[in-house]
Design an enzyme around this catalytic site. Structure first.
Site, PDB file in Angstrom:
ATOM      1  N   SER A   4       1.721   3.374   2.155  1.00  0.00           N
ATOM      2  CA  SER A   4       2.470   3.820   3.323  1.00  0.00           C
ATOM      3  C   SER A   4       3.451   2.791   3.853  1.00  0.00           C
ATOM      4  O   SER A   4       4.516   3.134   4.322  1.00  0.00           O
ATOM      5  CB  SER A   4       1.500   4.194   4.455  1.00  0.00           C
ATOM      6  OG  SER A   4       0.706   3.087   4.810  1.00  0.00           O
ATOM      7  N   CYS A   5       3.100   1.512   3.767  1.00  0.00           N
ATOM      8  CA  CYS A   5       3.877   0.494   4.468  1.00  0.00           C
ATOM      9  C   CYS A   5       4.897  -0.218   3.595  1.00  0.00           C
ATOM     10  O   CYS A   5       5.802  -0.855   4.110  1.00  0.00           O
ATOM     11  CB  CYS A   5       2.948  -0.551   5.082  1.00  0.00           C
ATOM     12  SG  CYS A   5       1.845   0.122   6.319  1.00  0.00           S
ATOM     13  N   GLY A   6       4.732  -0.213   2.287  1.00  0.00           N
ATOM     14  CA  GLY A   6       5.635  -0.973   1.446  1.00  0.00           C
ATOM     15  C   GLY A   6       5.171  -2.394   1.284  1.00  0.00           C
ATOM     16  O   GLY A   6       3.985  -2.674   1.273  1.00  0.00           O
ATOM     17  N   ASN A  45       0.852  -1.182   0.000  1.00  0.00           N
ATOM     18  CA  ASN A  45       0.000   0.000   0.000  1.00  0.00           C
ATOM     19  C   ASN A  45       0.882   1.223   0.000  1.00  0.00           C
ATOM     20  O   ASN A  45       2.106   1.119  -0.001  1.00  0.00           O
ATOM     21  CB  ASN A  45      -0.970  -0.004   1.193  1.00  0.00           C
ATOM     22  CG  ASN A  45      -0.265  -0.036   2.531  1.00  0.00           C
ATOM     23  OD1 ASN A  45       0.684   0.710   2.755  1.00  0.00           O
ATOM     24  ND2 ASN A  45      -0.717  -0.908   3.417  1.00  0.00           N
TER      25      ASN A  45
END
Length: 289
Positions: free
Chosen positions: A123-125, A121
């Site tokens: 933001s998290c990778g 996603n």
């Protein structure tokens, strides 16, 4: 043919601000899912496998796919890919969001790497890798050229140059950037995306496509922080100097030290922190501890 770049879109909003409020058009960063579908030959038969779903800013999708496959060690160069195209047999709302990557005939693909069940996603990778061993960086130590050192002045003038070059960020404030510079601090290439990881993948993919050697006295600047995965992608691409506006994580610093990558964080117009690879920084009369 790659889809048209659409990093921003208009939206009608209501803004409250003392002493009065109003309606007006605002620019928003665009976010949409991209599915990467692989086609490869094994035992003289063609197979298909859905590899990845990522939330990204549409545009430069081919660069994103190419950079991701390279950074994850699935391919060694763009010559491993026969073609990339958007899937046409999809629902109307999925048009331009399903990308097919077909490998050249005879390309030996590591199915274990494809078993990681990638999902990313903005933001998290990458999440859901099936084992800690899967995220370990197996690349060799980056070589240090004793005849090449960056001056602090060159480093300090990069932030202003990046912000002035981020067109979409100016209007939305919602996009990350990954920028490539030469040894003199001149901007060579810029990619933007809603996700930090995607921006770097797009940059790496564009360099592969353009035959730009990232290991040859190049600098990459990131607009956000440096996680382990960001450092790993940079090392896999051979990037000797990685700079960021934000901080690095402890694991990214440990990896940078192990692989001799120069890692700089908290880059501002008047200061920066060197976490590893200080031999590539030219400091006159002072020692970096």
């Amino acid at each position: 043919m790659e889809a048209t770049n659409s990093l921003v879109s208009f939206s009608k909003i209501y803004k409250y601000s003392k002493p009065e409020s109003s309606h007006f058009q605002d620019l928003l960063a665009v976010e949409a899912p991209l599915q990467i579908r692989l086609e490869f030959e094994k035992n003289k038969e063609w197979h298909k496998k859905d590899l990845l779903v990522t939330m990204r800013s549409p545009g430069n999708d081919f660069d994103l796919a190419l950079g991701f496959l390279f950074a994850e060690g699935i391919i060694e160069s763009d010559r491993d890919i026969l073609l990339m195209r958007y899937c046409q047999q999809v629902k109307p709302e999925e048009k331009g969001n399903v990308l097919i990557v077909k490998f050249v005939e005879g390309f030996e693909i590591d199915l274990k790497k494809l078993g990681r069940n990638f999902y990313t996603n903005s933001s998290c990778g990458v999440c859901g890798k099936t084992a800690i061993e899967a995220v370990k960086c197996k690349n060799h130590v980056l070589p240090i050229n004793p005849e090449w050192q960056l001056s602090p002045e060159t480093i300090l003038r990069l932030p202003e140059g990046l912000l002035s070059s981020q067109t979409a960020f100016k209007y939305t404030g919602g996009l990350h950037a990954a920028a490539l510079y030469d040894q003199y601090g001149d901007l060579l290439l810029l990619r933007e995306d809603i996700g930090r990881h995607n921006a770097l993948d797009k940059l790496i993919g564009a360099c592969l496509k353009g035959n730009i050697d990232l290991s040859n006295e190049k600098i990459v600047l990131l607009s956000g922080r440096v996680s382990y995965e960001m450092a790993q992608k940079a090392i896999n691409a051979g990037i000797p100097v990685l700079l960021a506006f934000g901080p690095p994580t402890q694991l990214s610093v440990d990896l940078a030290k192990e692989k001799q990558m120069t890692l700089i964080g908290f880059l501002k117009e008047e200061s920066f922190n060197v976490y590893s690879g200080e031999k590539r920084i030219k400091i006159v009369g002072k020692k970096i501890v």
